[in-house]
Motif scaffolding. Structure first.
Motif, PDB file in Angstrom:
ATOM      1  N   GLN A  90       2.325   5.699 -14.748  1.00 13.63           N
ATOM      2  CA  GLN A  90       3.423   6.325 -13.738  1.00 13.63           C
ATOM      3  C   GLN A  90       2.612   5.961 -12.108  1.00 13.63           C
ATOM      4  OE1 GLN A  90       6.150   6.807 -14.968  1.00 13.63           O
ATOM      5  NE2 GLN A  90       6.266   8.782 -13.859  1.00 13.63           N
ATOM      6  N   PRO A  91       1.458   6.307 -11.911  1.00 13.15           N
ATOM      7  CA  PRO A  91       1.117   6.118 -10.670  1.00 13.15           C
ATOM      8  C   PRO A  91       0.712   4.185 -10.203  1.00 13.15           C
ATOM      9  CG  PRO A  91      -0.596   7.330 -11.849  1.00 13.15           C
ATOM     10  CD  PRO A  91       0.245   6.746 -12.836  1.00 13.15           C
ATOM     11  N   MET A  92       0.859   3.519 -11.059  1.00 12.86           N
ATOM     12  CA  MET A  92       0.844   2.166 -10.899  1.00 12.86           C
ATOM     13  C   MET A  92       1.622   1.520  -9.608  1.00 12.86           C
ATOM     14  SD  MET A  92      -0.969  -0.026 -12.538  1.00 12.86           S
ATOM     15  CE  MET A  92      -1.287   0.546 -14.412  1.00 12.86           C
ATOM     16  N   PRO A  93       2.571   1.867  -9.373  1.00 13.31           N
ATOM     17  CA  PRO A  93       3.061   1.346  -7.992  1.00 13.31           C
ATOM     18  C   PRO A  93       2.353   1.699  -6.609  1.00 13.31           C
ATOM     19  CG  PRO A  93       4.988   2.371  -9.415  1.00 13.31           C
ATOM     20  CD  PRO A  93       3.621   2.696  -9.893  1.00 13.31           C
ATOM     21  N   LEU A  94       1.720   2.734  -6.845  1.00 15.87           N
ATOM     22  CA  LEU A  94       0.699   3.166  -5.473  1.00 15.87           C
ATOM     23  C   LEU A  94      -0.124   2.124  -5.466  1.00 15.87           C
ATOM     24  CD1 LEU A  94      -0.151   6.966  -6.444  1.00 15.87           C
ATOM     25  CD2 LEU A  94       1.719   5.859  -4.705  1.00 15.87           C
ATOM     26  N   LEU A  96       0.330  -1.134  -5.351  1.00 20.25           N
ATOM     27  CA  LEU A  96       0.820  -2.172  -4.275  1.00 20.25           C
ATOM     28  C   LEU A  96       0.856  -1.720  -2.710  1.00 20.25           C
ATOM     29  CD1 LEU A  96       3.956  -2.926  -6.417  1.00 20.25           C
ATOM     30  CD2 LEU A  96       1.925  -4.304  -6.251  1.00 20.25           C
ATOM     31  N   LEU A  97       0.593  -0.679  -2.382  1.00 27.66           N
ATOM     32  CA  LEU A  97       1.125  -0.082  -1.091  1.00 27.66           C
ATOM     33  C   LEU A  97      -0.058  -0.794  -0.022  1.00 27.66           C
ATOM     34  CD1 LEU A  97       2.465   3.633  -1.559  1.00 27.66           C
ATOM     35  CD2 LEU A  97       3.604   1.650  -0.972  1.00 27.66           C
ATOM     36  N   PRO A  98      -1.575  -0.741  -0.571  1.00 28.04           N
ATOM     37  CA  PRO A  98      -2.248  -1.254   0.335  1.00 28.04           C
ATOM     38  C   PRO A  98      -1.969  -2.957   0.654  1.00 28.04           C
ATOM     39  CG  PRO A  98      -3.430  -0.323  -1.249  1.00 28.04           C
ATOM     40  CD  PRO A  98      -2.088  -0.234  -1.729  1.00 28.04           C
ATOM     41  N   TRP A 116       8.172  -2.844   9.525  1.00 27.03           N
ATOM     42  CA  TRP A 116       8.474  -1.479   9.929  1.00 27.03           C
ATOM     43  C   TRP A 116       7.864  -0.561   8.657  1.00 27.03           C
ATOM     44  CZ3 TRP A 116      10.564   2.285   6.935  1.00 27.03           C
ATOM     45  CH2 TRP A 116      10.872   3.809   7.627  1.00 27.03           C
ATOM     46  N   PHE A 117       7.831  -1.167   7.312  1.00 23.39           N
ATOM     47  CA  PHE A 117       7.241  -0.365   6.110  1.00 23.39           C
ATOM     48  C   PHE A 117       5.941  -0.563   6.269  1.00 23.39           C
ATOM     49  CE2 PHE A 117       5.745  -0.163   1.718  1.00 23.39           C
ATOM     50  CZ  PHE A 117       6.362   1.053   1.463  1.00 23.39           C
ATOM     51  N   ALA A 118       5.304  -1.375   6.616  1.00 28.23           N
ATOM     52  CA  ALA A 118       3.839  -1.308   6.666  1.00 28.23           C
ATOM     53  C   ALA A 118       3.209  -0.634   7.778  1.00 28.23           C
ATOM     54  CB  ALA A 118       3.423  -2.814   7.012  1.00 28.23           C
ATOM     55  N   HIS A 120       4.826   2.297   8.637  1.00 27.97           N
ATOM     56  CA  HIS A 120       5.083   3.753   8.362  1.00 27.97           C
ATOM     57  C   HIS A 120       4.756   4.046   6.997  1.00 27.97           C
ATOM     58  CE1 HIS A 120       7.456   2.653  11.779  1.00 27.97           C
ATOM     59  NE2 HIS A 120       7.137   3.921  12.474  1.00 27.97           N
ATOM     60  N   GLN A 121       3.726   3.521   6.242  1.00 29.01           N
ATOM     61  CA  GLN A 121       3.216   3.876   4.989  1.00 29.01           C
ATOM     62  C   GLN A 121       2.002   4.672   4.984  1.00 29.01           C
ATOM     63  OE1 GLN A 121       1.331   2.345   2.606  1.00 29.01           O
ATOM     64  NE2 GLN A 121       1.374   0.258   2.880  1.00 29.01           N
ATOM     65  N   PRO A 122       1.540   5.330   4.207  1.00 30.13           N
ATOM     66  CA  PRO A 122       0.345   6.037   4.352  1.00 30.13           C
ATOM     67  C   PRO A 122      -1.064   5.277   3.987  1.00 30.13           C
ATOM     68  CG  PRO A 122       1.509   6.614   2.223  1.00 30.13           C
ATOM     69  CD  PRO A 122       2.298   5.832   2.841  1.00 30.13           C
ATOM     70  N   PHE A 123      -0.886   4.160   3.420  1.00 32.73           N
ATOM     71  CA  PHE A 123      -2.273   3.478   3.374  1.00 32.73           C
ATOM     72  C   PHE A 123      -2.382   2.639   4.803  1.00 32.73           C
ATOM     73  CE2 PHE A 123      -1.241   4.098  -1.270  1.00 32.73           C
ATOM     74  CZ  PHE A 123      -2.569   3.883  -1.756  1.00 32.73           C
ATOM     75  N   THR A 124      -1.521   2.345   5.550  1.00 33.95           N
ATOM     76  CA  THR A 124      -2.060   1.668   6.677  1.00 33.95           C
ATOM     77  C   THR A 124      -2.816   2.522   7.745  1.00 33.95           C
ATOM     78  OG1 THR A 124       0.034   0.339   6.519  1.00 33.95           O
ATOM     79  CG2 THR A 124      -1.106   0.485   8.780  1.00 33.95           C
TER      80      THR A 124
END
Length: 167
Positions: A90-94, A96-98, A116-118, A120-124
């Motif tokens: 389940q958490p696998m898509p997380l 990809l965020l970095p 814009w996504f990069a 405004h997402q939590p990993f940045t």
């Protein structure tokens, strides 16, 4: 959640969230063992950060708060499913965020919507804070953003996991 021991824990006179908290704290310890191993390997192969002792404490703090947050979210995501195999994925898509943040290239070099996504997402902000601290530079506003994201994710994951556990 499918084991009989969880049913037993639910009948015991302990705080209902204790089982989840124990799981999250155990996962936090495992994550820090992995982070320590990767950091020592990086230092052995030539990574030379300019961080002071205080900067290293900042790096550890940022890693601790963000790992804690993502672990609570992962616990909730795992409890949504009915079997162990699905829960672990389940958490696998997380993961990809970095790569869709500033982990590989600066957001300024990305095309419009991805940029814009990069931004405004939590990993940045977490990546930018750690990058600044390891370079011996002030973290600036990225630290505040990382702390806010961590608090929001941790609170959301905790409340969601607690609700799922209590049903």
């Amino acid at each position: 959640m499918t084991e009989d021991i969880v049913a037993r824990f639910k009948t015991m006179a302990i705080a209902r969230v204790s089982v989840l908290t124990g799981h999250v704290l155990g996962a936090l310890v495992q994550n820090f063992i992995a982070i320590t191993t990767v950091t020592l390997t990086a230092l052995l192969i030539g990574f030379r950060p300019a961080a002071s002792a205080l900067d290293w404490l900042g790096v550890i703090g940022v890693l601790a708060m963000f790992t804690f947050a993502v672990t609570w979210l992962s616990a909730a995501l795992g409890m949504v499913t009915k079997n162990v195999a699905t829960a672990s994925n389940q958490p696998m898509p997380l993961m990809l965020l970095p790569f869709l943040g500033s982990g590989v290239v600066p957001p300024e070099s990305m095309p419009g919507p991805l940029r814009w996504f990069a931004e405004h997402q939590p990993f940045t902000p977490v990546i930018e804070t750690m990058r600044a601290l390891l370079a011996g530079q002030p973290a600036g506003s990225s630290f505040a953003a990382a702390a806010l994201w961590s608090a929001a994710i941790a609170l959301g994951g905790y409340l969601w996991a607690r609700r799922l556990y209590n049903r």
